[in-house]
Design a protein around this motif. Structure first.
Motif, PDB file in Angstrom:
ATOM      1  N   GLY A  67      37.337  26.328  57.156  1.00 18.55           N
ATOM      2  CA  GLY A  67      38.642  26.958  57.081  1.00 18.55           C
ATOM      3  C   GLY A  67      38.657  28.088  56.078  1.00 18.55           C
ATOM      4  O   GLY A  67      37.703  28.291  55.311  1.00 18.55           O
ATOM      5  N   LEU A  68      39.745  28.849  56.064  1.00 18.05           N
ATOM      6  CA  LEU A  68      39.937  29.953  55.125  1.00 18.05           C
ATOM      7  C   LEU A  68      38.809  30.978  55.226  1.00 18.05           C
ATOM      8  O   LEU A  68      38.314  31.490  54.218  1.00 18.05           O
ATOM      9  N   THR A  69      38.408  31.294  56.452  1.00 17.08           N
ATOM     10  CA  THR A  69      37.356  32.283  56.653  1.00 17.08           C
ATOM     11  C   THR A  69      37.912  33.702  56.722  1.00 17.08           C
ATOM     12  O   THR A  69      37.144  34.662  56.664  1.00 17.08           O
ATOM     13  N   SER A  70      39.216  33.844  56.857  1.00 14.71           N
ATOM     14  CA  SER A  70      39.846  35.155  56.958  1.00 14.71           C
ATOM     15  C   SER A  70      40.164  35.697  55.568  1.00 14.71           C
ATOM     16  O   SER A  70      40.813  35.027  54.760  1.00 14.71           O
ATOM     17  N   PRO A  71      39.752  36.926  55.250  1.00 15.53           N
ATOM     18  CA  PRO A  71      40.098  37.518  53.946  1.00 15.53           C
ATOM     19  C   PRO A  71      41.603  37.566  53.698  1.00 15.53           C
ATOM     20  O   PRO A  71      42.050  37.384  52.572  1.00 15.53           O
ATOM     21  N   GLN A  81      37.073  31.909  48.469  1.00 13.48           N
ATOM     22  CA  GLN A  81      36.065  31.121  49.158  1.00 13.48           C
ATOM     23  C   GLN A  81      36.695  30.373  50.325  1.00 13.48           C
ATOM     24  O   GLN A  81      37.900  30.099  50.314  1.00 13.48           O
ATOM     25  N   PRO A  82      35.886  30.061  51.329  1.00  9.47           N
ATOM     26  CA  PRO A  82      36.381  29.196  52.405  1.00  9.47           C
ATOM     27  C   PRO A  82      36.406  27.739  51.959  1.00  9.47           C
ATOM     28  O   PRO A  82      36.078  27.422  50.811  1.00  9.47           O
ATOM     29  N   ASP A  83      36.826  26.858  52.853  1.00 12.04           N
ATOM     30  CA  ASP A  83      36.751  25.433  52.589  1.00 12.04           C
ATOM     31  C   ASP A  83      36.219  24.735  53.832  1.00 12.04           C
ATOM     32  O   ASP A  83      35.969  25.375  54.850  1.00 12.04           O
ATOM     33  N   PHE A  84      36.012  23.432  53.720  1.00 11.25           N
ATOM     34  CA  PHE A  84      35.565  22.695  54.904  1.00 11.25           C
ATOM     35  C   PHE A  84      36.244  21.343  54.974  1.00 11.25           C
ATOM     36  O   PHE A  84      36.741  20.809  53.979  1.00 11.25           O
ATOM     37  N   GLY A  85      36.297  20.807  56.192  1.00 15.98           N
ATOM     38  CA  GLY A  85      36.813  19.472  56.441  1.00 15.98           C
ATOM     39  C   GLY A  85      35.864  18.725  57.354  1.00 15.98           C
ATOM     40  O   GLY A  85      34.856  19.270  57.826  1.00 15.98           O
ATOM     41  N   VAL A  86      36.193  17.477  57.611  1.00 12.83           N
ATOM     42  CA  VAL A  86      35.358  16.597  58.415  1.00 12.83           C
ATOM     43  C   VAL A  86      36.000  16.366  59.778  1.00 12.83           C
ATOM     44  O   VAL A  86      37.212  16.097  59.865  1.00 12.83           O
ATOM     45  N   LEU A  87      35.214  16.492  60.832  1.00  6.17           N
ATOM     46  CA  LEU A  87      35.686  16.208  62.189  1.00  6.17           C
ATOM     47  C   LEU A  87      35.375  14.757  62.536  1.00  6.17           C
ATOM     48  O   LEU A  87      34.231  14.305  62.390  1.00  6.17           O
ATOM     49  N   LEU A  88      36.382  14.051  62.999  1.00  3.96           N
ATOM     50  CA  LEU A  88      36.215  12.667  63.436  1.00  3.96           C
ATOM     51  C   LEU A  88      36.359  12.592  64.950  1.00  3.96           C
ATOM     52  O   LEU A  88      37.021  13.420  65.577  1.00  3.96           O
ATOM     53  N   GLY A  89      35.718  11.595  65.532  1.00  2.00           N
ATOM     54  CA  GLY A  89      35.663  11.503  66.983  1.00  2.00           C
ATOM     55  C   GLY A  89      37.012  11.467  67.661  1.00  2.00           C
ATOM     56  O   GLY A  89      37.181  12.028  68.749  1.00  2.00           O
TER      57      GLY A  89
END
Length: 272
Positions: A67-71, A81-89
């Motif tokens: 996430g947060l890849t857009s300036p 900086q961007p961030d990340f999360g976890v994908l669950l099934g």
């Protein structure tokens, strides 16, 4: 970045606030009063605790999202900086029946390019070139983002703690080899009920979706949970997100020049 430690009263309180919001379907107050607005370590600790509790209840980790890849969005939140999360099934709309999906509270929708890996990404050198070799294929994707925090009133720490504002995702059926196109050169349009609501390009995603994947690979490795073969990675929005309302029919298409690379569709059921 360092290994995540979740044994903190503030972390546990923040995770519980978000879990209650998800369980009751009622958005909560932000959690930055507990962990601060920009404490990366504490924010990811809250995220880890929430994901661990979901896994303990039977959920299965299937990948990550960036996430947060857009300036423009980074500037709005005052982060660099961007961030990340976890994908669950159970977030996977293509695999999970509607009744078994996590509840949505305040959904929005965005179009992305997703990568599916065929090799682990745990090496010392992880750049756009090396991660390309670990990609099995790419697909058009739609992410339904969501927030457990009322009114999307989020700081950087709030969205990270809330699993990077994850909701659901859906993948297209056309598997694309990276020998067929350059991710940074693709174009995207997304329509809701036949009306174009978002357009964008691969270069809007940290300059190149492969650079986004490389950033995630390094971050996940440094946090002690490297990306693994078979995982799905949502590489970040290619254009602005749009509100998602019951009854909406969403279609996103990816292009390379005049050639259509792939498409993906999703319909949000009407409220009962």
């Amino acid at each position: 970045m360092t290994a995540i430690v979740t044994d903190s009263p503030a972390v546990r309180a923040a995770a519980e606030r978000l879990a209650v919001a998800a369980r009751l379907g009622t958005p909560s107050a932000p959690v930055r009063d507990l962990i601060g607005p920009d404490d990366v370590t504490l924010a990811y600790a809250v995220q880890r605790l929430g994901v661990d509790e979901r896994v303990a209840a039977g959920a299965r980790i299937v990948g990550r999202k960036i996430g947060l890849t857009s300036p423009a969005v980074q500037q709005q939140l005052g982060v660099d900086q961007p961030d990340f999360g976890v994908l669950l099934g159970d977030m996977d709309v293509t695999e999970t029946a509607a009744a078994q999906r996590p509840r949505l509270l305040q959904p929005k929708v965005e179009a992305e390019l997703a990568f599916v890996l065929d090799a682990d990404l745990d090496a010392d050198l992880l750049d756009a070139t090396s991660v390309r070799d670990a990609v099995d294929y790419a697909v058009a994707a739609i992410e339904i983002v969501d927030s457990r925090i009322a009114g999307w009133d989020i700081s950087f720490a709030d969205t990270v703690a809330d699993n990077a504002s994850s909701g659901w995702f859906v993948l297209g059926s056309e598997r694309l080899s990276l020998t067929e196109f350059e991710p940074r050169e693709i174009a995207m349009n997304m329509a809701i009920n036949g009306e174009i609501v978002s357009t964008g390009t691969g270069s809007a995603c940290l300059g190149d979706p492969l650079e986004a994947l490389a950033w995630l690979a390094r971050a996940a490795r440094d946090f002690g949970e490297p990306l693994r073969a078979g995982e799905i990675v949502l590489s970040g929005a290619l254009g602005p997100m749009a509100p998602l309302r019951p009854g909406a029919r969403v279609r996103s298409e990816l292009f390379s020049g005049a050639r259509t690379l792939g498409a993906v569709e999703f319909a949000l059921e009407e409220e009962q």
